[in-house]
Design a protein around this motif. Structure first.
Motif, PDB file in Angstrom:
ATOM      1  N   TYR A 263       0.843  -1.192   0.000  1.00 40.15           N
ATOM      2  CA  TYR A 263       0.000   0.000   0.000  1.00 40.15           C
ATOM      3  C   TYR A 263       0.881   1.244   0.000  1.00 40.15           C
ATOM      4  O   TYR A 263       1.968   1.225   0.550  1.00 40.15           O
ATOM      5  N   ASN A 315       0.018  -2.218   5.075  1.00 40.68           N
ATOM      6  CA  ASN A 315      -1.434  -1.979   5.033  1.00 40.68           C
ATOM      7  C   ASN A 315      -1.663  -0.471   5.017  1.00 40.68           C
ATOM      8  O   ASN A 315      -0.726   0.311   5.237  1.00 40.68           O
ATOM      9  N   THR A 316      -2.895  -0.087   4.775  1.00 37.30           N
ATOM     10  CA  THR A 316      -3.202   1.340   4.630  1.00 37.30           C
ATOM     11  C   THR A 316      -2.930   2.094   5.924  1.00 37.30           C
ATOM     12  O   THR A 316      -2.411   3.212   5.903  1.00 37.30           O
ATOM     13  N   TRP A 317      -3.301   1.475   7.050  1.00 37.13           N
ATOM     14  CA  TRP A 317      -3.143   2.160   8.322  1.00 37.13           C
ATOM     15  C   TRP A 317      -1.678   2.458   8.626  1.00 37.13           C
ATOM     16  O   TRP A 317      -1.332   3.551   9.094  1.00 37.13           O
ATOM     17  N   PHE A 320      -0.741   5.455   6.562  1.00 34.17           N
ATOM     18  CA  PHE A 320      -1.330   6.717   7.026  1.00 34.17           C
ATOM     19  C   PHE A 320      -0.662   7.192   8.319  1.00 34.17           C
ATOM     20  O   PHE A 320      -0.446   8.382   8.539  1.00 34.17           O
ATOM     21  N   LYS A 321      -0.356   6.235   9.211  1.00 28.57           N
ATOM     22  CA  LYS A 321       0.320   6.604  10.455  1.00 28.57           C
ATOM     23  C   LYS A 321       1.719   7.161  10.160  1.00 28.57           C
ATOM     24  O   LYS A 321       2.164   8.130  10.767  1.00 28.57           O
ATOM     25  N   GLN A 467      -3.178   4.964  -2.150  1.00 22.80           N
ATOM     26  CA  GLN A 467      -4.411   5.412  -1.505  1.00 22.80           C
ATOM     27  C   GLN A 467      -4.220   6.808  -0.932  1.00 22.80           C
ATOM     28  O   GLN A 467      -3.413   7.014  -0.041  1.00 22.80           O
ATOM     29  N   TRP A 468      -4.966   7.763  -1.485  1.00 23.34           N
ATOM     30  CA  TRP A 468      -4.943   9.110  -0.912  1.00 23.34           C
ATOM     31  C   TRP A 468      -5.780   9.132   0.359  1.00 23.34           C
ATOM     32  O   TRP A 468      -6.765   8.408   0.481  1.00 23.34           O
ATOM     33  N   MET A 469      -5.413  10.020   1.281  1.00 23.83           N
ATOM     34  CA  MET A 469      -6.274  10.326   2.420  1.00 23.83           C
ATOM     35  C   MET A 469      -7.293  11.369   1.960  1.00 23.83           C
ATOM     36  O   MET A 469      -7.083  12.072   0.970  1.00 23.83           O
TER      37      MET A 469
ATOM     38  N   VAL B  18      -1.841  -4.133  14.668  1.00 21.34           N
ATOM     39  CA  VAL B  18      -1.445  -3.227  15.745  1.00 21.34           C
ATOM     40  C   VAL B  18      -2.705  -2.767  16.468  1.00 21.34           C
ATOM     41  O   VAL B  18      -3.776  -2.654  15.864  1.00 21.34           O
ATOM     42  N   MET B  21      -5.056  -0.022  15.107  1.00 22.98           N
ATOM     43  CA  MET B  21      -5.591  -0.059  13.742  1.00 22.98           C
ATOM     44  C   MET B  21      -7.119   0.019  13.788  1.00 22.98           C
ATOM     45  O   MET B  21      -7.765  -0.775  14.456  1.00 22.98           O
ATOM     46  N   PRO B  22      -7.700   1.006  13.117  1.00 22.47           N
ATOM     47  CA  PRO B  22      -9.164   1.116  13.144  1.00 22.47           C
ATOM     48  C   PRO B  22      -9.817  -0.125  12.523  1.00 22.47           C
ATOM     49  O   PRO B  22      -9.282  -0.722  11.582  1.00 22.47           O
ATOM     50  N   TRP B  25      -9.879  -0.505   8.753  1.00 21.28           N
ATOM     51  CA  TRP B  25      -8.748  -1.049   7.992  1.00 21.28           C
ATOM     52  C   TRP B  25      -8.506  -2.523   8.293  1.00 21.28           C
ATOM     53  O   TRP B  25      -7.981  -3.253   7.457  1.00 21.28           O
ATOM     54  N   ASP B  29      -8.283  -4.309   4.887  1.00 27.04           N
ATOM     55  CA  ASP B  29      -6.939  -4.762   4.494  1.00 27.04           C
ATOM     56  C   ASP B  29      -6.573  -6.133   5.060  1.00 27.04           C
ATOM     57  O   ASP B  29      -5.849  -6.894   4.429  1.00 27.04           O
ATOM     58  N   TYR B  38     -13.780   3.486   3.071  1.00 34.62           N
ATOM     59  CA  TYR B  38     -13.066   4.643   3.620  1.00 34.62           C
ATOM     60  C   TYR B  38     -13.555   5.896   2.903  1.00 34.62           C
ATOM     61  O   TYR B  38     -13.558   5.941   1.670  1.00 34.62           O
ATOM     62  N   CYS B  40     -13.533   9.400   4.968  1.00 33.80           N
ATOM     63  CA  CYS B  40     -12.938  10.601   5.565  1.00 33.80           C
ATOM     64  C   CYS B  40     -11.976  10.285   6.697  1.00 33.80           C
ATOM     65  O   CYS B  40     -11.081  11.063   6.987  1.00 33.80           O
TER      66      CYS B  40
END
Lengths: 773, 163
Positions: A263, A315-317, A320-321, A467-469, B18, B21-22, B25, B29, B38, B40
C-alpha cells in the motif's frame, strides 16, 4: 525504472496542465464521433472472431488480465470456450445469456446500465438474461472511453445502437439460413428469432455461432427503431450493479486487492509547486509496517506527478500513520502563495476601471443611454472542490515490461498515453483496467493519482495500491474557479431587455484566457444576453490548478445570468416567466453544446419555452403564497439539455430557509432509463443546492484551508428537499443528464429568496450572506 | 500486537494487527471485506458504517483492541443468500448512483428501523444524517426506508402495513 522529465518551472507546467484540460473539455464537448467508428466498422477482420480463435486479436481483447485481480469483478471475464462474440459489445452464450460490454466509466451517472440498454434495445435482447460487463480500456476498438460533459450518451448513441442492430441482423441471417428462408420473413424479439410464416423459433444462443460467420452488414442500411417502438428504453430499469452494491462486493477502484500487494500514499507540498528539500525518510522506513519510503521528482505537472514523498507499507493504516510522522522541508520557490482574500480585494480594484479588452455586439452605450430602467449589480462566487466520496486511488503493477493499472478514472482511455509518456514506455506496454468510480464530478478527468500510482509502481516489487487520504483530496484538487461579475443591464419602456454588460474578473494559469472552468464557454447559453451586449474579462494570476466541475462554467454563469435576469424583470415590473419566454424567443446567436454523433444538439427556443412553461405550470407559478414564502424560477441550456426549475420556500427572520418544493422539467430528447434519469436530476439539484448554500474553499499562502468534511458541509439528509421531476420526451438526439439539471437550481433558489424576502443574494455560497438550510 | 478475537458476521475471527488499527482497515486490508468504505477517516461521512450489537457506528473510529460485540458489515447482512429487506428495497427502488456510500446508508437504515420500525421523516433525517451521499440520492433513500418499513410490518402482519 521511471524516466521522469526534469521538472521545468511550476508556472510552465501549470499552464501546460490548464491548456490540456481546456483541450480535453473542448474535445469531449465538441468532437463529432463519425459513424465510421461505430458498428459498421466493426468488421470481421478487427473484431468478428469467435472465442475459439484463442490467441487471436479478439481473444486478447477479452482476456485482459483479470486472473490476478480477483477484485476486478466489473471486468470482462475469461471467455467461455463456447460463447460467441458478435462484435466488441455483444457476446452470446449457448444458454442464451447475452453479455454486453459497457465501454465507459461508471461514475454514478448510470452509464453502465444505459449503454447496455441502448445496445439491448436494437439487439432485441431479453433484458432478463443480459449480463453487463465493463469493456476493456482500448480506445482503438471502442472510440472514446471517457466520461465527461454529459456526452457519453450523445457520443455513444449511434455506435451502440448500430452494434445492437448489426448483431441482430447477423443472428436473423443465420437463423434464416438454417431454415432456408428469406431473412425478411424473420423477426427477432427477447433473444429469439422467429420465422413468421412457419412460427419456427431459434434462440440467439442456438444461432450465435453461425451468426458470427455472417457478413457484417453495413450499419447504415439497417433501420433503427423509432421511439414509439422502444421496449426497454424509457422504462424504469434498475442499475445492473445494484445487487453488488447492496452486498458490498469489491467493485470500486479502492477495492482492488492482489496477492502480495503493498500500500502507498504520496505526500506533496501543501503549497502546490513546492519541491522536497529534505525528508526524514530514514525514520519513516523504521516505523512498524513501513516497507519503504522514497522521493519522486515527478514531472511538475499537477495532472501528472508533482514532487513528493512516497510511503510504502504493509497496510493502509501503517502508511497513514507513517504519513503523520513524516517531516518534509519544502522548497517553495515558484510554488503557489495564492490568497483568495487578497484576490477578492484585487477584483474590486479592477472593477473600478473600464474593462479592456471588450467584445461588443450592437451599440451598447447608446442602448444603455436610452434604457427606461438601468440596473447594476455585482456577483461573486467562491472556489469549490469536487470531493467525490471515494478518495483518489489507483493500483499499479510493473511486471513483464508492462505497467498494469486499475483505476476509477473518468479518462482511463487517455491514461494509456499519459502513463506511457510518463514512464517512457510504449503505449502497448500500458494496460489499464476501468474500475467503478465512487463519484467523479469532473475531478477524475485528471489522472494525477493514476500517474502517481504508475510512477510508484515502477519502484516497488509487486503490485501496489496508492491510496490518498481525504485530506489529500482536499489539498490537491482541480478546483472550480472563483469569480467576480460586474453587471449592468437595461430594459426599455415596454420592459424588454435591450442592453447588457458583463465584466468578468477571473483567474488565469498564465495565459491570456481564464482558467479551465473559470470563463464563459462558447457553448454556454446565452451567448448574447441582449441585442446590445458587452463582455469583458480581466484576469488575475492563480497557481492553484482549476478544472472542470459538474456543469463547468454553466454552474456559475447561469446563476449570475439567471439571477440578474430576474433583477431586470423585477425592475421592469414584469412577470418573470413572461419576461423569460420573451427573452428566450428573440433571435440569438447559434449555440451548440454536447453534440455527438452526426447530429448536433443546439439551443432550441421551442424546447426552452416548453420546459419553462411546464415547470411554471407544475410548480403553480403565480399562486398566492403566504408572507415569508416565495417562488423562484430559472431556465438553462447546458450540455445539450433544456431544463427549467422552480423552487418554493420560506425564509425565517434568522435567514433559515425551508424548501417546500422543487420542480424540475428537462427536455433531453428520449430518456434512456427513467429510473436513473429521475435519480440523476434529483441528485444534481441537491448537489447544486449543497454547493450554492454552504460550500467554499479558502486559500491562504497557497494552502487549501479546508482539510476534511468537517470544514466542508456537503448537504445531508436533513436538509435534502423533495424534488419533483418531469421530462418532456422528444425525438431529438438524446443529451446526457449528469450536468444539465444542476445550473438552474442556484438562480431559481436565489430568485425564490428574493420573492420571499425582497433581499437579493449576490454571493455564493449563500451562507456568506447569512442564509442557512 | 496480540491476536484479537473479533465477532464479525457471526463468525469469530482472529486478527493480527497493531492495537490502534481502526476496525475499518482491519476489515478492508486484513480480512478483505471491502464493503466497508473509507471516506474521511474522521467520523464525518459514514461510508465506514458497521453495526455493533445492532447499533450503527463508524468503524474508522474504533480501534481493533476496542472492537467488542457482534459486528455486522454489509457483507453479513444477507442471510442464507437472501437479501435483508432493506437491501432488497435498495435494489427495487434503484437507490444508488455511484453506490460508494450505500453500504453505510443501508446499515444505518437497518439500525434506524430497529429503533423506529415506522420512522417519520424527522426520524429518518436524524437517523440518516451521519451518512453523506455525495451523489445526493436522499430522495430515494428516504423513500426506500419508508418502503422497507412497510415491507417489514407487512411481513409481521402489522395492521399499519404499507402505511
Amino acid at each position: 525504472m521511471p524516466v521522469l522529465e526534469t521538472p521545468s518551472t511550476y508556472a510552465e507546467k501549470l499552464a501546460e496542465y490548464d491548456a490540456g484540460m481546456q483541450a480535453l473539455v473542448a474535445e469531449i464537448r465538441g468532437v463529432t464521433v463519425p459513424a465510421a467508428t461505430g458498428a459498421s466498422n466493426m468488421g470481421r477482420r478487427s473484431f468478428l472472431k469467435k472465442a475459439v480463435f484463442a490467441g487471436g486479436g479478439l481473444a486478447l481483447l477479452f482476456t485482459l488480465d483479470t486472473r490476478r485481480a480477483r477484485a476486478a469483478e466489473g471486468e470482462a471475464p475469461e471467455p467461455h470456450a463456447e460463447t460467441t462474440t458478435l462484435n466488441a459489445f455483444v457476446r452470446i452464450a449457448p444458454d442464451n445469456t447475452v453479455t454486453l460490454y459497457s465501454k465507459g466509466p461508471e461514475i454514478g451517472q448510470g452509464i453502465k446500465t444505459a449503454f447496455a440498454l441502448i445496445i439491448a434495445e436494437e439487439l432485441d435482447a431479453d433484458w432478463k438474461t443480459v449480463v453487463v460487463e465493463q469493456a476493456p480500456v482500448n480506445p482503438k476498438v471502442y472510440g472514446s472511453q471517457s466520461a465527461g460533459g454529459s456526452t457519453s450518451i450523445p457520443r455513444g448513441w449511434d455506435q451502440l445502437r448500430q452494434a445492437g442492430a448489426t448483431a441482430r441482423a447477423m443472428l436473423i441471417g443465420a437463423a434464416a439460413k438454417q431454415w432456408g428462408v428469406p431473412a425478411a420473413e424473420c423477426t427477432a424479439s427477447e433473444s429469439v428469432v422467429t420465422h413468421k410464416p412457419s412460427g419456427r423459433r431459434l434462440t440467439y444462443g442456438a444461432v450465435a455461432t453461425a451468426a458470427a460467420k455472417e457478413e457484417v452488414p453495413d450499419a447504415k442500411t439497417l433501420p433503427l427503431k423509432a421511439r414509439a417502438d422502444y421496449k426497454l428504453m424509457g422504462k424504469r430499469i434498475g442499475g445492473v450493479d445494484n445487487a453488488k452494491i447492496v452486498t458490498g462486493k469489491p467493485i470500486f477502484g479502492i477495492d482492488v486487492q492482489m496477492p502480495g500487494m503493498v500500500y502507498a500514499n504520496y505526500t506533496k507540498c501543501p503549497a502546490i509547486g513546492g519541491k522536497v528539500k529534505s525528508a526524514n525518510l530514514d525514520e519513516i522506513r523504521k516505523l512498524p509496517g513501513v516497507v519503504d519510503a522514497f522521493l519522486l521528482d515527478g514531472t511538475g505537472n499537477p495532472a501528472e506527478v508533482m514532487p513528493g514523498v512516497a510511503i510504502i507499507g504493509q497496510n493502509t493504516w501503517a502508511v497513514f500513520k507513517a504519513k503523520a510522522a513524516l517531516k518534509v522541508e519544502w522548497d517553495e520557490t515558484g510554488a503557489s502563495q495564492d490568497s483568495l482574500t487578497a484576490a477578492a480585494a484585487k477584483a474590486k480594484e479592477i472593477s473600478a476601471k473600464p474593462p479592456t479588452p471588450q467584445t461588443n455586439t450592437g451599440d451598447v452605450d447608446a442602448a444603455f443611454a436610452s434604457g427606461a430602467k438601468v440596473v447594476e449589480a455585482s456577483y461573486e462566487y467562491a472556489m469549490v472542490s469536487h470531493q467525490q466520496l471515494e478518495p483518489e486511488n489507483s493500483t499499479g503493477w510493473w511486471h513483464d515490461g508492462v505497467m498494469e493499472l486499475w483505476t476509477p478514472s473518468q479518462t482511463a482511455d487517455r491514461g494509456i498515453s499519459q502513463v506511457a509518456k510518463l514512464l517512457g514506455i510504449a503505449e502497448e506496454k500500458v494496460t489499464i483496467h476501468q474500475m467503478r468510480a465512487g463519484g467523479g464530478f469532473g475531478r477524475r478527468l485528471s489522472n494525477d493519482y493514476l500517474c502517481e500510482a504508475a510512477a510508484i509502481a515502477m519502484k516497488v516489487k509487486g503490485p501496489v495500491k496508492l491510496q490518498w487520504m481525504r485530506e489529500d483530496d482536499f489539498a490537491y484538487d482541480f478546483f472550480r474557479a472563483p469569480g467576480f461579475h460586474y453587471l449592468k443591464g437595461a430594459v426599455d419602456k415596454s420592459g424588454k431587455l435591450t442592453a447588457f454588460q458583463n465584466h468578468l474578473v477571473s483567474f488565469t494559469a498564465g495565459g491570456d484566457r481564464p482558467v479551465s472552468g473559470g470563463g464563459r464557454s462558447n457553448n454556454s447559453f446565452p451567448t448574447d444576453m441582449a441585442p446590445s451586449t458587452r463582455y469583458a474579462v480581466s484576469l488575475m494570476p492563480l497557481k492553484i490548478p482549476c478544472g472542470s466541475m459538474r456543469a463547468p462554467t454553466d454552474n456559475t454563469q447561469m446563476w449570475v445570468a439567471g439571477s440578474f435576469l430576474h433583477e431586470l424583470s423585477v425592475a421592469a415590473g414584469r412577470d418573470h416567466v413572461e419576461f423569460l419566454l420573451e427573452w428566450i424567443n428573440r433571435p440569438l446567436a447559434p449555440v451548440e453544446a454536447g453534440r455527438g454523433g452526426e447530429g448536433r444538439i443546439g439551443f432550441d427556443p421551442k424546447r426552452a419555452a416548453g420546459v419553462l412553461k411546464l415547470a411554471a405550470e407544475k410548480a403553480g407559478w403565480g399562486k398566492k403564497l403566504s408572507p415569508g414564502q416565495g417562488m423562484g424560477i430559472a431556465f438553462s441550456f447546458a450540455y445539450g439539455g433544456h431544463v427549467a426549475e422552480a423552487v418554493e420556500l420560506s425564509v425565517d427572520e434568522k435567514k433559515k430557509i425551508t424548501i417546500h418544493n422543487i420542480v424540475a422539467v428537462a427536455d433531453i430528447g428520449p430518456v434512456v432509463n427513467m429510473s436513473s434519469a429521475e435519480n440523476q436530476v434529483q441528485g444534481g439539484i441537491i448537489d447544486g443546492l449543497s454547493t450554492v448554500m454552504g460550500l467554499e474553499i479558502e486559500v491562504e499562502k497557497g494552502r487549501i484551508q479546508q482539510t476534511n468534511f468537517d470544514g466542508y458541509p456537503i448537504l445531508r439528509m436533513k436538509a435534502a428537499p423533495k424534488v419533483e421531476v418531469h421530462f418532456i420526451q422528444s425525438d431529438f438526439r438524446p443529451s446526457g443528464l449528469g450536468e444539465p439539471c444542476l445550473p438552474p437550481l442556484a438562480p431559481a433558489l436565489g430568485n425564490a429568496i428574493f420573492a420571499a424576502t425582497g433581499q437579493r443574494v449576490r454571493t455564493m455560497p449563500f451562507k456568506r450572506a447569512g442564509y442557512s438550510i | 500486537m496480540p491476536p484479537y478475537k473479533l465477532n464479525i458476521n457471526k463468525k469469530t475471527v482472529s486478527v493480527d494487527a497493531v492495537d490502534d488499527m481502526p476496525l475499518l482497515w482491519v476489515l478492508r486490508d486484513v480480512l478483505d471485506l471491502k464493503g466497508t468504505k473509507y471516506g474521511c477517516g474522521v467520523s464525518e461521512c459514514g461510508a465506514c458504517t458497521v453495526l455493533i450489537d445492532g447499533r450503527s457506528v463508524r468503524s474508522c473510529q474504533i480501534a481493533v483492541s476496542e472492537a467488542q460485540g457482534a459486528i455486522t458489515t454489509i457483507e453479513g447482512l444477507a442471510e442464507n443468500g437472501k437479501l435483508h429487506v432493506v437491501q432488497q428495497t435498495w435494489v427495487d427502488l434503484d437507490v444508488a448512483q455511484c453506490g460508494y456510500c450505500q453500504g453505510g446508508q443501508i446499515l444505518s437504515a437497518v439500525a434506524l428501523l430497529t429503533a423506529h420500525p415506522q420512522p417519520t421523516d424527522a426520524e429518518i433525517d436524524t437517523g440518516m444524517s451521519h451518512n453523506l451521499c455525495r451523489c445526493a440520492t436522499y430522495n430515494r433513500i428516504r423513500e426506500a426506508i419508508h418502503h422497507a418499513a412497510g415491507m417489514k410490518s407487512a411481513a409481521k402482519g402489522d395492521a399499519h402495513a404499507g402505511a
